[in-house]
Design an enzyme around this catalytic site. Structure first.
Site, PDB file in Angstrom:
ATOM      1  N   GLY A 118      40.115  45.316  43.978  1.00 38.46           N
ATOM      2  CA  GLY A 118      40.580  44.801  42.698  1.00 38.46           C
ATOM      3  C   GLY A 118      41.251  43.456  42.882  1.00 38.46           C
ATOM      4  O   GLY A 118      40.918  42.691  43.795  1.00 38.46           O
ATOM      5  N   SER A 119      42.209  43.179  42.027  1.00 39.57           N
ATOM      6  CA  SER A 119      42.833  41.851  42.027  1.00 39.57           C
ATOM      7  C   SER A 119      43.808  41.681  43.198  1.00 39.57           C
ATOM      8  O   SER A 119      44.388  42.655  43.683  1.00 39.57           O
ATOM      9  CB  SER A 119      43.580  41.645  40.716  1.00 39.57           C
ATOM     10  OG  SER A 119      44.622  42.584  40.599  1.00 39.57           O
ATOM     11  N   THR A 120      43.996  40.448  43.612  1.00 43.61           N
ATOM     12  CA  THR A 120      44.940  40.135  44.681  1.00 43.61           C
ATOM     13  C   THR A 120      46.356  40.524  44.263  1.00 43.61           C
ATOM     14  O   THR A 120      47.142  41.021  45.068  1.00 43.61           O
ATOM     15  CB  THR A 120      44.852  38.639  45.035  1.00 43.61           C
ATOM     16  OG1 THR A 120      43.537  38.415  45.555  1.00 43.61           O
ATOM     17  CG2 THR A 120      45.872  38.214  46.076  1.00 43.61           C
ATOM     18  N   GLU A 121      46.637  40.344  42.976  1.00 48.14           N
ATOM     19  CA  GLU A 121      47.960  40.670  42.451  1.00 48.14           C
ATOM     20  C   GLU A 121      48.299  42.155  42.685  1.00 48.14           C
ATOM     21  O   GLU A 121      49.350  42.485  43.231  1.00 48.14           O
ATOM     22  CB  GLU A 121      47.909  40.357  40.957  1.00 48.14           C
ATOM     23  CG  GLU A 121      49.204  40.398  40.240  1.00 48.14           C
ATOM     24  CD  GLU A 121      48.944  40.360  38.717  1.00 48.14           C
ATOM     25  OE1 GLU A 121      47.812  40.051  38.298  1.00 48.14           O
ATOM     26  OE2 GLU A 121      49.888  40.677  37.990  1.00 48.14           O
TER      27      GLU A 121
ATOM     28  N   GLY B 170      46.690  44.139  44.710  1.00 47.34           N
ATOM     29  CA  GLY B 170      46.612  44.344  46.164  1.00 47.34           C
ATOM     30  C   GLY B 170      47.956  44.099  46.838  1.00 47.34           C
ATOM     31  O   GLY B 170      48.373  44.839  47.740  1.00 47.34           O
TER      32      GLY B 170
ATOM     33  N   GLU C  83      40.252  45.167  49.345  1.00 46.31           N
ATOM     34  CA  GLU C  83      39.192  44.184  49.064  1.00 46.31           C
ATOM     35  C   GLU C  83      39.622  43.462  47.804  1.00 46.31           C
ATOM     36  O   GLU C  83      39.623  44.049  46.726  1.00 46.31           O
ATOM     37  CB  GLU C  83      37.851  44.878  48.805  1.00 46.31           C
ATOM     38  CG  GLU C  83      37.292  45.659  49.951  1.00 46.31           C
ATOM     39  CD  GLU C  83      36.797  44.794  51.084  1.00 46.31           C
ATOM     40  OE1 GLU C  83      36.588  43.580  50.868  1.00 46.31           O
ATOM     41  OE2 GLU C  83      36.635  45.330  52.184  1.00 46.31           O
TER      42      GLU C  83
ATOM     43  N   CYS D 247      33.597  39.537  43.137  1.00 49.44           N
ATOM     44  CA  CYS D 247      34.682  38.990  43.961  1.00 49.44           C
ATOM     45  C   CYS D 247      34.161  37.935  44.937  1.00 49.44           C
ATOM     46  O   CYS D 247      34.865  36.994  45.261  1.00 49.44           O
ATOM     47  CB  CYS D 247      35.420  40.098  44.685  1.00 49.44           C
ATOM     48  SG  CYS D 247      34.335  41.238  45.522  1.00 49.44           S
TER      49      CYS D 247
ATOM     50  N   GLU E 277      40.598  32.522  40.645  1.00 42.88           N
ATOM     51  CA  GLU E 277      39.403  33.317  40.387  1.00 42.88           C
ATOM     52  C   GLU E 277      39.245  33.466  38.869  1.00 42.88           C
ATOM     53  O   GLU E 277      40.132  33.994  38.209  1.00 42.88           O
ATOM     54  CB  GLU E 277      39.593  34.693  41.042  1.00 42.88           C
ATOM     55  CG  GLU E 277      38.364  35.545  41.037  1.00 42.88           C
ATOM     56  CD  GLU E 277      38.549  36.853  41.809  1.00 42.88           C
ATOM     57  OE1 GLU E 277      39.598  37.495  41.636  1.00 42.88           O
ATOM     58  OE2 GLU E 277      37.636  37.219  42.558  1.00 42.88           O
TER      59      GLU E 277
HETATM   60  P1  NDP Z   1      43.101  45.322  38.778  1.00 43.69           P
HETATM   61  O1  NDP Z   1      43.350  44.894  40.173  1.00 43.69           O
HETATM   62  O2  NDP Z   1      44.257  45.534  37.871  1.00 43.69           O
HETATM   63  O3  NDP Z   1      42.259  46.682  38.773  1.00 43.69           O
HETATM   64  C1  NDP Z   1      41.637  47.293  39.876  1.00 43.69           C
HETATM   65  C2  NDP Z   1      41.958  48.788  39.910  1.00 43.69           C
HETATM   66  O4  NDP Z   1      43.330  48.985  40.211  1.00 43.69           O
HETATM   67  C3  NDP Z   1      41.718  49.498  38.579  1.00 43.69           C
HETATM   68  O5  NDP Z   1      41.267  50.799  38.817  1.00 43.69           O
HETATM   69  C4  NDP Z   1      43.124  49.487  37.989  1.00 43.69           C
HETATM   70  O6  NDP Z   1      43.294  50.452  37.014  1.00 43.69           O
HETATM   71  C5  NDP Z   1      43.962  49.767  39.209  1.00 43.69           C
HETATM   72  N1  NDP Z   1      45.372  49.364  39.113  1.00 43.69           N
HETATM   73  C6  NDP Z   1      45.962  48.489  38.245  1.00 43.69           C
HETATM   74  N2  NDP Z   1      47.274  48.366  38.499  1.00 43.69           N
HETATM   75  C7  NDP Z   1      47.548  49.172  39.559  1.00 43.69           C
HETATM   76  C8  NDP Z   1      48.732  49.476  40.305  1.00 43.69           C
HETATM   77  N3  NDP Z   1      49.885  48.904  40.023  1.00 43.69           N
HETATM   78  N4  NDP Z   1      48.630  50.331  41.333  1.00 43.69           N
HETATM   79  C9  NDP Z   1      47.459  50.901  41.655  1.00 43.69           C
HETATM   80  N5  NDP Z   1      46.302  50.662  40.988  1.00 43.69           N
HETATM   81  C10 NDP Z   1      46.334  49.808  39.956  1.00 43.69           C
HETATM   82  O7  NDP Z   1      42.105  44.325  38.116  1.00 43.69           O
HETATM   83  P2  NDP Z   1      41.869  44.071  36.552  1.00 43.69           P
HETATM   84  O8  NDP Z   1      40.845  44.995  36.091  1.00 43.69           O
HETATM   85  O9  NDP Z   1      43.157  44.070  35.794  1.00 43.69           O
HETATM   86  O10 NDP Z   1      41.338  42.601  36.586  1.00 43.69           O
HETATM   87  C11 NDP Z   1      42.237  41.519  36.693  1.00 43.69           C
HETATM   88  C12 NDP Z   1      41.649  40.429  37.522  1.00 43.69           C
HETATM   89  O11 NDP Z   1      41.434  40.886  38.835  1.00 43.69           O
HETATM   90  C13 NDP Z   1      40.274  39.971  37.072  1.00 43.69           C
HETATM   91  O12 NDP Z   1      40.373  39.031  36.084  1.00 43.69           O
HETATM   92  C14 NDP Z   1      39.704  39.441  38.335  1.00 43.69           C
HETATM   93  O13 NDP Z   1      40.108  38.112  38.518  1.00 43.69           O
HETATM   94  C15 NDP Z   1      40.316  40.294  39.390  1.00 43.69           C
HETATM   95  N6  NDP Z   1      39.429  41.357  39.863  1.00 43.69           N
HETATM   96  C16 NDP Z   1      38.903  41.217  41.081  1.00 43.69           C
HETATM   97  C17 NDP Z   1      38.055  42.177  41.566  1.00 43.69           C
HETATM   98  C18 NDP Z   1      37.462  42.029  42.890  1.00 43.69           C
HETATM   99  O14 NDP Z   1      36.578  42.790  43.229  1.00 43.69           O
HETATM  100  N7  NDP Z   1      37.919  41.096  43.670  1.00 43.69           N
HETATM  101  C19 NDP Z   1      37.675  43.359  40.784  1.00 43.69           C
HETATM  102  C20 NDP Z   1      38.358  43.430  39.515  1.00 43.69           C
HETATM  103  C21 NDP Z   1      39.186  42.454  39.100  1.00 43.69           C
HETATM  104  P3  NDP Z   1      42.839  50.131  35.499  1.00 43.69           P
HETATM  105  O15 NDP Z   1      41.683  49.265  35.500  1.00 43.69           O
HETATM  106  O16 NDP Z   1      42.493  51.453  34.990  1.00 43.69           O
HETATM  107  O17 NDP Z   1      44.034  49.537  34.854  1.00 43.69           O
END
Ligand code: NDP
Length: 483
Positions: free
Chosen positions: A237-240, A242, A259, A293, A390
């Site tokens: 998911g997002s770096t934030e 992560g 990742e 990503c 990104e």
């Molecule tokens: P997130 O990182 O928020 O989501 C990825 C997963 O993590 C989802 O299942 C999400 O749940 C879950 N999640 C969210 N917050 C937490 C937390 N505090 N602890 C544990 N798990 C959590 O990505 P977003 O969907 O919000 O997208 C935001 C940005 O991230 C995008 O605009 C993009 O730039 C980037 N992104 C990058 C990806 C990559 O593969 N590199 C993939 C997705 C996003 P839920 O979705 O149900 O809230």
């Protein structure tokens, strides 16, 4: 007088009759679907139609899932021979292939990606991950990871919305092959194929509790990350987020793989085969609406060919078909959510404000749903936010360079390091550049190619560890190096 003939594409809609979507879903815990408490809707981003109501897992649900996973780990899965485990993985892989069309249609409805991509990329690759890891299950001692590699225990797995089933496969297949059990949370906006996968686990008669799927939002993800009964966290998911996870697990004994994001440089040298390169640029940034990503979102063009490449790129972009994801001719589908669309619109506006020049082909976008036309920004400099952040959408930032050394410096000038592309006819130049680039995956004269045998992962803020291949297996085994 010259006449030009134009041919229109007739609609080629895929039927959705093959999928049955229930009005409401619970969680998959201990081999059974159990009712959830609160629910939230999951929608089709191409039409805004509500597809189903999804359960929001709270503490009690996550506790129950971890308990089921622990029980399955100690009583069944960790005791089973690798050969037997492998048979289950083969069975899952074959069922996924048999039900591939159902998975593809459901993925497209819930995610908005073109049916052509879910049918030809996501689902076949997801099945391939299970086939590949099935082969490893009884050969772990020959993987070069020690003579008797042992599983970690219960893995908590949190995945994003861009490749829902494929990311599930990247996580579940190696975990199971190595002898771990899992609690997985799909993304809030794309839970349906994970729930169909739960049915596949039942169909394959996978022992109860080996795979548990809890649906929910970020709060459910956080409950998994902080659960004391979990031995390993795997996140995409997002770096934030992560970074939040890295902080949460730092004082614990949990293993972790992350990742995260990327801002890949796709570098075009002056000796590149231009027509192939243009196809690669389009595939690099417009595949999956740019929700990738490792997307080639920063195009670096050598100045002497920049004009020609941009001219041909614009011509090619005029032919990209944006629209109904269920139409088999569609190239670019819907943006996955309203929130993601807002983020793309905001960053593109920053591009305008910072002085880059925006261009999109003429295309009519549907009135309902979330859409963004394929876009390029030229005149981008390294300081621009659209060159650094990104965007995660169909937006390409174009920069130029004069010497190969300058290309490398610009390519590496990013907090990320997930992937990169090199376009050149000279093998020596390709090898030289690939050794200078600080990126986990480097494609030469191609882009966005994935294979379960090949490790995938990043440098710097793009993440920790690798997924896929022998390196990916190591991340699910005790006492072995992750690199
Ligand atoms: P997130 O990182 O928020 O989501 C990825 C997963 O993590 C989802 O299942 C999400 O749940 C879950 N999640 C969210 N917050 C937490 C937390 N505090 N602890 C544990 N798990 C959590 O990505 P977003 O969907 O919000 O997208 C935001 C940005 O991230 C995008 O605009 C993009 O730039 C980037 N992104 C990058 C990806 C990559 O593969 N590199 C993939 C997705 C996003 P839920 O979705 O149900 O809230």
């Amino acid at each position: 007088m010259e006449t030009t003939m134009t041919f229109e594409y007739a609609p080629a809609p895929e039927s959705r009759a093959i999928v049955t979507i229930k009005p409401k879903y619970g969680h998959f815990i201990g081999g059974k679907f159990v009712a959830g408490g609160k629910h939230f809707p999951t929608i089709n981003p191409a039409t805004e139609e509500v597809l189903s109501q999804i359960a929001l897992a709270g503490k009690a649900d996550v506790d129950a899932a971890v308990k089921a996973a622990r029980k399955a780990y100690t009583s069944t899965w960790s005791k089973m021979s690798g050969k037997e485990r492998g048979k289950y993985l083969y069975r899952i892989a074959r069922i996924m292939q048999e039900r591939a069309r159902e998975f593809a249609v459901l993925e497209t409805l819930d995610n908005g990606k073109p049916i052509r991509e879910s049918r030809d990329t996501d689902i076949p690759l997801a099945a391939a991950h299970f086939f590949y890891h099935a082969g490893w299950a009884d050969k772990l001692e020959y993987a070069g990871l020690g003579t008797s590699p042992k599983p970690l225990g219960v893995a908590g797995q949190i995945i994003p919305w861009n490749f829902p089933l494929l990311m599930l496969a990247w996580k579940v297949a190696p975990a199971l092959a190595a002898g771990n059990t899992v609690v997985l949370k799909p993304a809030e906006s794309t839970p349906l194929t994970a729930l169909l996968f739960a049915e596949v686990c039942q169909q394959a008669e996978l022992p109860a509790g080996v795979v548990n799927i809890v649906t929910g939002d970020g709060s459910t993800g956080a409950l998994i990350v902080n659960h004391p009964g979990i031995d390993k966290i795997a996140f995409t998911g997002s770096t934030e987020v992560g970074k939040i996870i890295a902080r949460a697990v730092a004082p614990t004994s949990k293993s972790v793989t992350l990742e995260l994001g990327g801002k890949a440089a796709n570098i075009v040298f002056d000796d590149a085969p231009i027509d192939e390169t243009v196809e690669g640029i389009v595939n690099g940034i417009f595949f999956n609406q740019g929700h990738v990503c490792c997307a080639g979102s920063r195009l670096l063009l050598q100045e002497s060919v920049a004009e020609e490449v941009l001219h041909k790129l614009k011509n090619r972009m005029e032919k990209i078909r944006v629209g109904d994801p269920m139409d088999k001719n569609t190239d670019v589908g819907a943006i996955n959510s309203k929130e993601q669309l807002a983020k793309i619109i905001e960053l593109a506006a920053v591009g305008d404000a910072e002085g880059a020049e925006r261009w999109s082909p003429a295309c009519s976008l549907p009135s309902k749903g979330f859409w963004f036309a394929p876009t390029i920004f030229t005149g981008v400099t390294q300081a621009h936010r659209i060159a650094r952040e990104e965007i995660f959408g169909p937006v390409l930032s174009v920069l130029t360079f004069r010497t190969p050394q300058e290309a490398i410096e610009k390519a590496n000038n990013t907090p990320f390091g997930l992937s990169a592309g090199i376009w050149s006819e000279k093998g020596s130049r390709t090898l030289w550049a690939s050794q200078q680039l600080r990126a986990g995956v480097i494609w030469a004269n191609t882009f966005n190619k994935f294979d379960p045998t090949s490790p995938f992962g990043g440098y710097k803020e793009s993440g920790w560890g690798r997924e896929g291949g022998r390196h990916g297996l190591a991340a699910y085994l005790k006492g072995v190096s992750h690199e």
